[in-house]
Design a protein around this motif. Structure first.
Motif, PDB file in Angstrom:
ATOM      1  N   LEU B  72       1.729  -4.773   8.275  1.00 52.91           N
ATOM      2  CA  LEU B  72       0.586  -4.830   9.198  1.00 52.91           C
ATOM      3  C   LEU B  72       0.268  -6.262   9.584  1.00 52.91           C
ATOM      4  CD1 LEU B  72      -1.656  -2.081   7.557  1.00 52.91           C
ATOM      5  CD2 LEU B  72      -0.707  -2.024   9.872  1.00 52.91           C
ATOM      6  N   TRP B  73       0.462  -7.186   8.640  1.00 54.29           N
ATOM      7  CA  TRP B  73       0.241  -8.615   8.955  1.00 54.29           C
ATOM      8  C   TRP B  73       1.235  -9.068  10.027  1.00 54.29           C
ATOM      9  CZ3 TRP B  73       3.098 -13.159   8.639  1.00 54.29           C
ATOM     10  CH2 TRP B  73       2.373 -14.344   8.769  1.00 54.29           C
ATOM     11  N   MET B  96      -7.083  -9.808  10.947  1.00 55.23           N
ATOM     12  CA  MET B  96      -5.989 -10.692  10.519  1.00 55.23           C
ATOM     13  C   MET B  96      -6.363 -11.475   9.270  1.00 55.23           C
ATOM     14  SD  MET B  96      -3.079 -10.565  11.749  1.00 55.23           S
ATOM     15  CE  MET B  96      -2.081 -12.023  11.585  1.00 55.23           C
ATOM     16  N   LEU B  97      -7.630 -11.870   9.167  1.00 56.86           N
ATOM     17  CA  LEU B  97      -8.062 -12.624   7.978  1.00 56.86           C
ATOM     18  C   LEU B  97      -7.909 -11.763   6.721  1.00 56.86           C
ATOM     19  CD1 LEU B  97      -9.452 -15.102   6.683  1.00 56.86           C
ATOM     20  CD2 LEU B  97     -11.646 -14.033   7.210  1.00 56.86           C
ATOM     21  N   ILE B  98      -8.359 -10.509   6.809  1.00 58.72           N
ATOM     22  CA  ILE B  98      -8.246  -9.622   5.641  1.00 58.72           C
ATOM     23  C   ILE B  98      -6.778  -9.378   5.311  1.00 58.72           C
ATOM     24  CG2 ILE B  98      -8.756  -7.316   4.748  1.00 58.72           C
ATOM     25  CD1 ILE B  98     -11.246  -7.266   6.547  1.00 58.72           C
ATOM     26  N   LEU B  99      -5.967  -9.117   6.349  1.00 58.08           N
ATOM     27  CA  LEU B  99      -4.541  -8.869   6.102  1.00 58.08           C
ATOM     28  C   LEU B  99      -3.863 -10.104   5.503  1.00 58.08           C
ATOM     29  CD1 LEU B  99      -3.556  -6.821   9.294  1.00 58.08           C
ATOM     30  CD2 LEU B  99      -3.456  -6.025   6.917  1.00 58.08           C
ATOM     31  N   SER B 100      -4.245 -11.286   5.979  1.00 59.13           N
ATOM     32  CA  SER B 100      -3.637 -12.519   5.448  1.00 59.13           C
ATOM     33  C   SER B 100      -3.992 -12.688   3.971  1.00 59.13           C
ATOM     34  CB  SER B 100      -4.133 -13.744   6.234  1.00 59.13           C
ATOM     35  OG  SER B 100      -3.766 -13.631   7.581  1.00 59.13           O
ATOM     36  N   CYS B 101      -5.269 -12.483   3.623  1.00 55.99           N
ATOM     37  CA  CYS B 101      -5.701 -12.658   2.227  1.00 55.99           C
ATOM     38  C   CYS B 101      -5.076 -11.589   1.327  1.00 55.99           C
ATOM     39  CB  CYS B 101      -7.227 -12.629   2.137  1.00 55.99           C
ATOM     40  SG  CYS B 101      -7.983 -14.055   2.930  1.00 55.99           S
ATOM     41  N   LEU B 102      -5.027 -10.345   1.824  1.00 57.58           N
ATOM     42  CA  LEU B 102      -4.403  -9.285   1.012  1.00 57.58           C
ATOM     43  C   LEU B 102      -2.901  -9.536   0.855  1.00 57.58           C
ATOM     44  CD1 LEU B 102      -6.071  -5.931   2.166  1.00 57.58           C
ATOM     45  CD2 LEU B 102      -6.130  -6.931  -0.121  1.00 57.58           C
ATOM     46  N   SER B 103      -2.259 -10.029   1.919  1.00 55.92           N
ATOM     47  CA  SER B 103      -0.823 -10.340   1.838  1.00 55.92           C
ATOM     48  C   SER B 103      -0.578 -11.380   0.758  1.00 55.92           C
ATOM     49  CB  SER B 103      -0.314 -10.875   3.178  1.00 55.92           C
ATOM     50  OG  SER B 103      -0.362  -9.877   4.147  1.00 55.92           O
ATOM     51  N   LEU B 104      -1.410 -12.420   0.772  1.00 57.85           N
ATOM     52  CA  LEU B 104      -1.247 -13.484  -0.233  1.00 57.85           C
ATOM     53  C   LEU B 104      -1.560 -12.955  -1.633  1.00 57.85           C
ATOM     54  CD1 LEU B 104      -2.767 -16.556   1.662  1.00 57.85           C
ATOM     55  CD2 LEU B 104      -0.370 -16.146   1.078  1.00 57.85           C
ATOM     56  N   MET B 116      -7.654 -16.494  -6.017  1.00 51.92           N
ATOM     57  CA  MET B 116      -7.926 -17.504  -4.985  1.00 51.92           C
ATOM     58  C   MET B 116      -7.911 -16.854  -3.595  1.00 51.92           C
ATOM     59  SD  MET B 116      -8.571 -20.575  -5.929  1.00 51.92           S
ATOM     60  CE  MET B 116      -9.531 -19.963  -7.259  1.00 51.92           C
ATOM     61  N   ALA B 117      -6.927 -15.980  -3.373  1.00 46.64           N
ATOM     62  CA  ALA B 117      -6.808 -15.311  -2.054  1.00 46.64           C
ATOM     63  C   ALA B 117      -8.034 -14.436  -1.792  1.00 46.64           C
ATOM     64  CB  ALA B 117      -5.533 -14.478  -2.004  1.00 46.64           C
ATOM     65  N   LEU B 118      -8.459 -13.679  -2.812  1.00 50.07           N
ATOM     66  CA  LEU B 118      -9.627 -12.812  -2.629  1.00 50.07           C
ATOM     67  C   LEU B 118     -10.902 -13.635  -2.476  1.00 50.07           C
ATOM     68  CD1 LEU B 118      -8.976  -9.861  -5.138  1.00 50.07           C
ATOM     69  CD2 LEU B 118      -8.670  -9.891  -2.651  1.00 50.07           C
ATOM     70  N   SER B 119     -10.971 -14.755  -3.226  1.00 48.56           N
ATOM     71  CA  SER B 119     -12.157 -15.621  -3.128  1.00 48.56           C
ATOM     72  C   SER B 119     -12.276 -16.209  -1.730  1.00 48.56           C
ATOM     73  CB  SER B 119     -12.079 -16.770  -4.143  1.00 48.56           C
ATOM     74  OG  SER B 119     -12.020 -16.255  -5.437  1.00 48.56           O
ATOM     75  N   TYR B 120     -11.126 -16.593  -1.161  1.00 46.91           N
ATOM     76  CA  TYR B 120     -11.165 -17.176   0.190  1.00 46.91           C
ATOM     77  C   TYR B 120     -11.768 -16.167   1.180  1.00 46.91           C
ATOM     78  CZ  TYR B 120      -9.794 -19.503   4.480  1.00 46.91           C
ATOM     79  OH  TYR B 120      -9.832 -20.114   5.715  1.00 46.91           O
ATOM     80  N   LEU B 121     -11.344 -14.904   1.047  1.00 47.45           N
ATOM     81  CA  LEU B 121     -11.871 -13.859   1.931  1.00 47.45           C
ATOM     82  C   LEU B 121     -13.377 -13.684   1.703  1.00 47.45           C
ATOM     83  CD1 LEU B 121     -11.571 -11.606   3.986  1.00 47.45           C
ATOM     84  CD2 LEU B 121     -10.825 -10.090   2.158  1.00 47.45           C
ATOM     85  N   CYS B 226     -14.652  -3.403   5.647  1.00 52.40           N
ATOM     86  CA  CYS B 226     -13.407  -3.513   4.854  1.00 52.40           C
ATOM     87  C   CYS B 226     -13.439  -4.711   3.903  1.00 52.40           C
ATOM     88  CB  CYS B 226     -12.199  -3.674   5.777  1.00 52.40           C
ATOM     89  SG  CYS B 226     -11.868  -2.255   6.795  1.00 52.40           S
ATOM     90  N   ALA B 227     -14.148  -5.771   4.296  1.00 54.51           N
ATOM     91  CA  ALA B 227     -14.140  -6.997   3.483  1.00 54.51           C
ATOM     92  C   ALA B 227     -15.197  -6.955   2.374  1.00 54.51           C
ATOM     93  CB  ALA B 227     -14.362  -8.215   4.385  1.00 54.51           C
ATOM     94  N   TYR B 228     -16.136  -6.033   2.438  1.00 54.78           N
ATOM     95  CA  TYR B 228     -17.236  -6.019   1.461  1.00 54.78           C
ATOM     96  C   TYR B 228     -16.769  -5.933   0.002  1.00 54.78           C
ATOM     97  CZ  TYR B 228     -20.722  -5.559   5.235  1.00 54.78           C
ATOM     98  OH  TYR B 228     -21.518  -5.765   6.339  1.00 54.78           O
ATOM     99  N   PRO B 229     -15.747  -5.118  -0.331  1.00 53.01           N
ATOM    100  CA  PRO B 229     -15.334  -5.073  -1.745  1.00 53.01           C
ATOM    101  C   PRO B 229     -14.937  -6.451  -2.301  1.00 53.01           C
ATOM    102  CG  PRO B 229     -14.391  -3.226  -0.558  1.00 53.01           C
ATOM    103  CD  PRO B 229     -15.007  -4.119   0.474  1.00 53.01           C
TER     104      PRO B 229
END
Lengths: 146, 239
Positions: B72-73, B96-104, B116-121, B226-229
């Motif tokens: 999806l990214w 795209m931001l959520i997909l990028s952070c989840l991808s990482l 770190m990836a989840l914290s950035y989001l 989607c980003a709330y969790p």
């Protein structure tokens, strides 16, 4: 590659400055011109592309939470209109032409669109035409997919 | 009592990613179906949106590990190129931001980098509210209420002509404008308490719901949810 990076970076480092200022607001207007004639032979005058409805009931608004493809396409067209003024490109012109033409009945006329921007000057809302496209055959645009 | 316990509950990183992927599958499928419904869509675009729908199925049912997210990214990147920017402004950026952070997070070699990836989001989600409030409070037109009047009076957003009439209700718009500014500015303080955070997220969802009703921004509502969790996990992890 640089172009792709420039498109991607704002998605991972967003500015989040929503509605910082209320900028001049675009509208797309179009007219149909008889083939081989000048703009003076336009069929009718300029008309707004997809004018919004007078009223929407609450249940219609709630229904649009799940299904709102036309309005989201209209928001995309407004983005194309803003991009066309900030950084003119054939991509924006083609997107507007194709998506305006898609909703029109088939015909032999030429399609021309213009971008009108509304803004407030003092207490008055003023309307300024910022761009007029070159007329293109409607049939030619309607043949291709969007 | 059980309600309070529920509100106090946090999420593990794995739970947060699971919920985000489930919500994301719904939000991206909804976006893709809207694109396909327009009619006259070019073959290359149909392939993109049908592929997105298939990847959403994988995401919703937890199939394929990180592959549906990475797929999806990649398609998100292709769409940025196809439309020469986001199709739907901020909602596509958030997608795209959520997909990028989840991808990482899926690529992360250790738990530290996943966090770190989840914290950035989570921080970006906080900033999405705080920065919006910050820029408004320094703008005299927002402070006087005239900016919100202009939004209703001549901006492209109101979904019906009748809504433009709200521009004349000056006191109402002044109160609503300040309510939005103050809510956005104090939103980060909700991190200090898990119950306050859940209530703030509920308030924020109501804010997006009203934007969806008044301005037709339905995709914003679903994608911000989607980003709330990530933020619920972040609050539990840090405080």
């Amino acid at each position: 590659m640089l172009r792709l990076i420039s498109l991607f970076l704002p998605t991972v480092i967003p500015s989040w400055r929503f509605f910082n200022t209320v900028a001049p607001s675009p509208r797309i207007e179009f007219r149909l011109i008889e083939p081989g004639q000048s703009a003076a032979h336009a069929v009718g005058g300029w008309q707004e592309d997809r004018p919004r409805p007078q009223h929407l009931r609450l249940w219609q608004m709630l229904q649009r939470m799940l299904w709102n493809p036309q309005w989201n396409e209209q928001l995309y067209l407004f983005s194309c209109a803003e991009r066309l003024i900030e950084a003119p490109s054939q991509h924006s012109i083609d997107e507007i032409n194709q998506r305006v033409a898609r909703l029109l009945p088939q015909g032999a006329q030429e399609l021309q669109f213009r971008l009108v921007f509304l803004s407030r000057e003092g207490v008055r809302v003023v309307k300024l035409v910022e761009y007029e496209s070159r007329p293109v055959p409607l049939a030619q645009i309607q043949e291709g997919p969007i | 009592m059980s309600g309070i316990l529920f509100l106090e509950q946090g999420l593990t990183a794995a739970q947060a990613m699971g919920w985000m992927q489930l919500f994301l599958a719904f939000a991206i499928a909804q976006q893709s179906l809207e694109h396909l419904a327009l009619g006259g869509v070019a073959l290359r675009d149909r392939v993109t949106f049908v592929s997105r729908l298939l990847l959403c199925l994988g995401l919703a049912f937890g199939l394929g590990g990180g592959w549906p997210v990475w797929g999806l990214w990649g398609l998100g990147l292709a769409m940025l190129w196809r439309y020469q920017g986001p199709y739907n402004g901020g909602s596509d950026k958030m997608t795209m931001l959520i997909l990028s952070c989840l991808s990482l997070a899926h690529l992360a070699p250790t738990v530290f980098w996943q966090e770190m990836a989840l914290s950035y989001l989570a921080v970006q989600l906080l900033l999405s509210y705080f920065v919006s409030g910050w820029v408004k409070v320094f703008n005299p037109e927002w402070r006087s209420g005239s900016a919100l009047r202009d939004v209703f009076r001549f901006s492209a957003y109101p979904v019906s002509e009748a809504l433009r009439g709200l521009a004349e209700r000056r006191r109402f718009l002044w109160i609503m404008g300040w309510a939005v500014i103050l809510f956005e500015l104090v939103f980060p303080l909700a991190l200090l308490n898990p119950i306050a955070l859940k209530l703030a997220l509920l308030g924020a969802a109501g804010f997006h719901l009203s934007n969806a009703c008044f301005f037709g921004l339905n995709r914003f509502f679903w994608i911000w949810l989607c980003a709330y969790p990530a933020l619920i996990w972040f609050q539990d992890r840090i405080f």
